[in-house]
Design a protein around this motif. Structure first.
Motif, short mmCIF file in Angstrom:
data_model
loop_
_atom_site.label_atom_id
_atom_site.label_comp_id
_atom_site.label_asym_id
_atom_site.label_seq_id
_atom_site.Cartn_x
_atom_site.Cartn_y
_atom_site.Cartn_z
N GLY A 128 0.68 -1.35 0.50
CA GLY A 128 0.06 -0.14 0.17
C GLY A 128 0.58 1.13 -0.35
O GLY A 128 0.32 1.74 0.56
N THR A 129 1.96 1.68 -0.79
CA THR A 129 3.13 2.43 -0.06
C THR A 129 2.72 3.27 -1.86
O THR A 129 2.12 2.97 -2.77
N SER A 130 3.49 4.13 -1.30
CA SER A 130 2.17 5.53 -2.04
C SER A 130 3.60 5.87 -3.12
O SER A 130 4.10 4.14 -3.37
N ARG A 131 2.45 6.33 -4.04
CA ARG A 131 3.42 5.99 -5.25
C ARG A 131 4.23 6.57 -5.77
O ARG A 131 5.98 6.84 -6.01
N SER A 132 5.01 7.89 -4.88
CA SER A 132 6.15 8.56 -4.57
C SER A 132 7.34 8.08 -3.25
O SER A 132 8.14 8.06 -3.99
N GLY A 133 6.51 7.29 -2.84
CA GLY A 133 7.38 6.20 -1.84
C GLY A 133 7.94 5.09 -1.97
O GLY A 133 8.79 4.81 -2.16
N ALA A 134 6.85 4.22 -3.33
CA ALA A 134 7.89 3.50 -3.96
C ALA A 134 8.15 3.53 -4.93
O ALA A 134 9.73 2.79 -4.88
N ARG A 135 8.37 4.71 -5.83
CA ARG A 135 9.48 5.36 -6.34
C ARG A 135 10.56 5.51 -5.50
O ARG A 135 11.87 4.73 -6.02
N GLU A 136 11.03 5.83 -4.54
CA GLU A 136 12.12 6.29 -4.01
C GLU A 136 12.53 4.59 -2.85
O GLU A 136 14.02 4.11 -3.48
N ARG A 137 11.19 4.03 -3.01
CA ARG A 137 12.02 2.50 -2.29
C ARG A 137 12.67 1.42 -3.64
O ARG A 137 13.28 1.30 -3.84
#
Length: 334
Positions: A128-137
């Motif tokens: 359920g990671t946000s779009r920006s958080g998923a990109r950072e990860r």
């Protein structure tokens, strides 16, 4: 040897897989059992056509639903039975608790999407990671698997990466949710030896960091010797030998394993490789008795061609499917 029970991460017991053919259902995996412990690497070894990849796909729940079926057996992950789960339930497990690295990254990666998007989709689906958080990860994961300039390459398409780098991207996708179990199906196939060594070292390092269990599927004896704690040898859909890696390589108890070891080049490089005559039989053309007997120079007429052998314990923790296992002195690596 890890045994079945609460300490086992993966328990496969009596697995049988069948595929639909014009002649009826053909059993391509027959009575396969093994376990994998937390932090352990199990090597699944055998020639092409022995049932290794079908076994791993069965564990993942990725067998084609209309043309195949699990006819018998149990697949338990951390004590939870996976056989019989709905597709929706399996999709919650795949990529989350158990992930898979497929053989060919160019066909496994979607050419229409940037690599960062393909990593991010796993995180957004299961975490359920946000779009920006998923990109950072995704950037962190690409850096973890050794992609140079990860912050820039995260927006590149798969075709811009070399074969070795695409394999690293596949590993990043598989590790995105830090799974308990990683299935690696021929992850070093078609890679040159330098890249192969890098990928194996990467997997070993990541396993140490994350404590994953690993099922490593390959036909490469050299790779198995480097990465596995224990080995399961398959032939014609059955397990024919199972033991620690050291035992299998130094003290093989099945003639098929001896034949595989004979295919390894000696260090001095002067001895002629013996090889194994013939081919793995198809599931509709299995011989009577021991399935390996037509290719086995130890076979005894009236015994090996008549009586199907069981997978028996020859020594403590060392099992072999051979009627003559206690009588033969087989050659290991020299």
């Amino acid at each position: 040897m890890t045994g079945a029970g609460t300490d086992a991460l993966l328990e496969v017991e009596g697995l049988a897989v069948e595929f639909a053919t014009a002649q009826g259902w053909a059993r391509v995996v027959d009575d396969v059992s093994f376990t994998i412990g937390h932090g352990e690497t199990l090597g699944l070894l055998g020639e092409s056509g022995c049932g290794k990849s079908v076994t791993s796909l069965a564990v993942m729940g990725l067998l084609p639903p209309r043309s195949s079926r699990i006819a018998a057996g149990s697949i338990r992950l951390a004590g939870r039975e996976l056989r019989g789960l709905s597709e929706s339930q399996l999709s919650d497990v795949r990529g989350n608790l158990v992930s898979m690295i497929f053989q060919e990254p160019m066909t496994s990666l979607d050419p229409a999407f940037r690599v960062g998007e393909q990593i991010s989709s796993v995180l957004r689906r299961h975490r359920g990671t946000s779009r920006s958080g998923a990109r950072e990860r995704a950037v962190e994961l690409l850096d973890l698997v050794g992609i140079p300039d990860a912050a820039q390459r995260v927006d590149d398409y798969p075709h811009t990466f070399s074969g070795g780098m695409r394999q690293r991207v596949m590993i990043a996708i598989a590790l995105a949710c830090e799974p308990d179990l990683l299935i690696a199906d021929e992850p070093t196939t078609a890679l040159d030896v330098t890249v192969q060594k890098q990928i194996l070292e990467l997997l070993a390092d990541l396993q140490d960091r994350l404590g994953m269990g690993v099922l490593f599927v390959t036909h490469d004896m050299g790779v198995i010797s480097q990465i596995s704690d224990r080995v399961v040898v398959m032939y014609a859909g059955q397990v024919v030998e199972q033991a620690s890696t050291e035992e299998v390589f130094w003290h093989p108890q099945h003639p098929y394993t001896e034949g595989l070891l004979a295919c390894l080049p000696a260090e001095h490089g002067r001895e002629r490789l013996r090889g194994i005559p013939g081919l793995v039989p198809g599931p509709l053309d299995l011989p009577g008795g021991c399935r390996f007997h037509p290719r086995c120079h130890h076979a005894r007429a009236g015994l090996c061609d008549v009586t199907p052998p069981g997978l028996d314990e020859v020594h403590s923790g060392h099992r072999a499917r051979c009627l003559l296992a206690r009588d033969l002195e087989l050659r290991g690596i020299s």
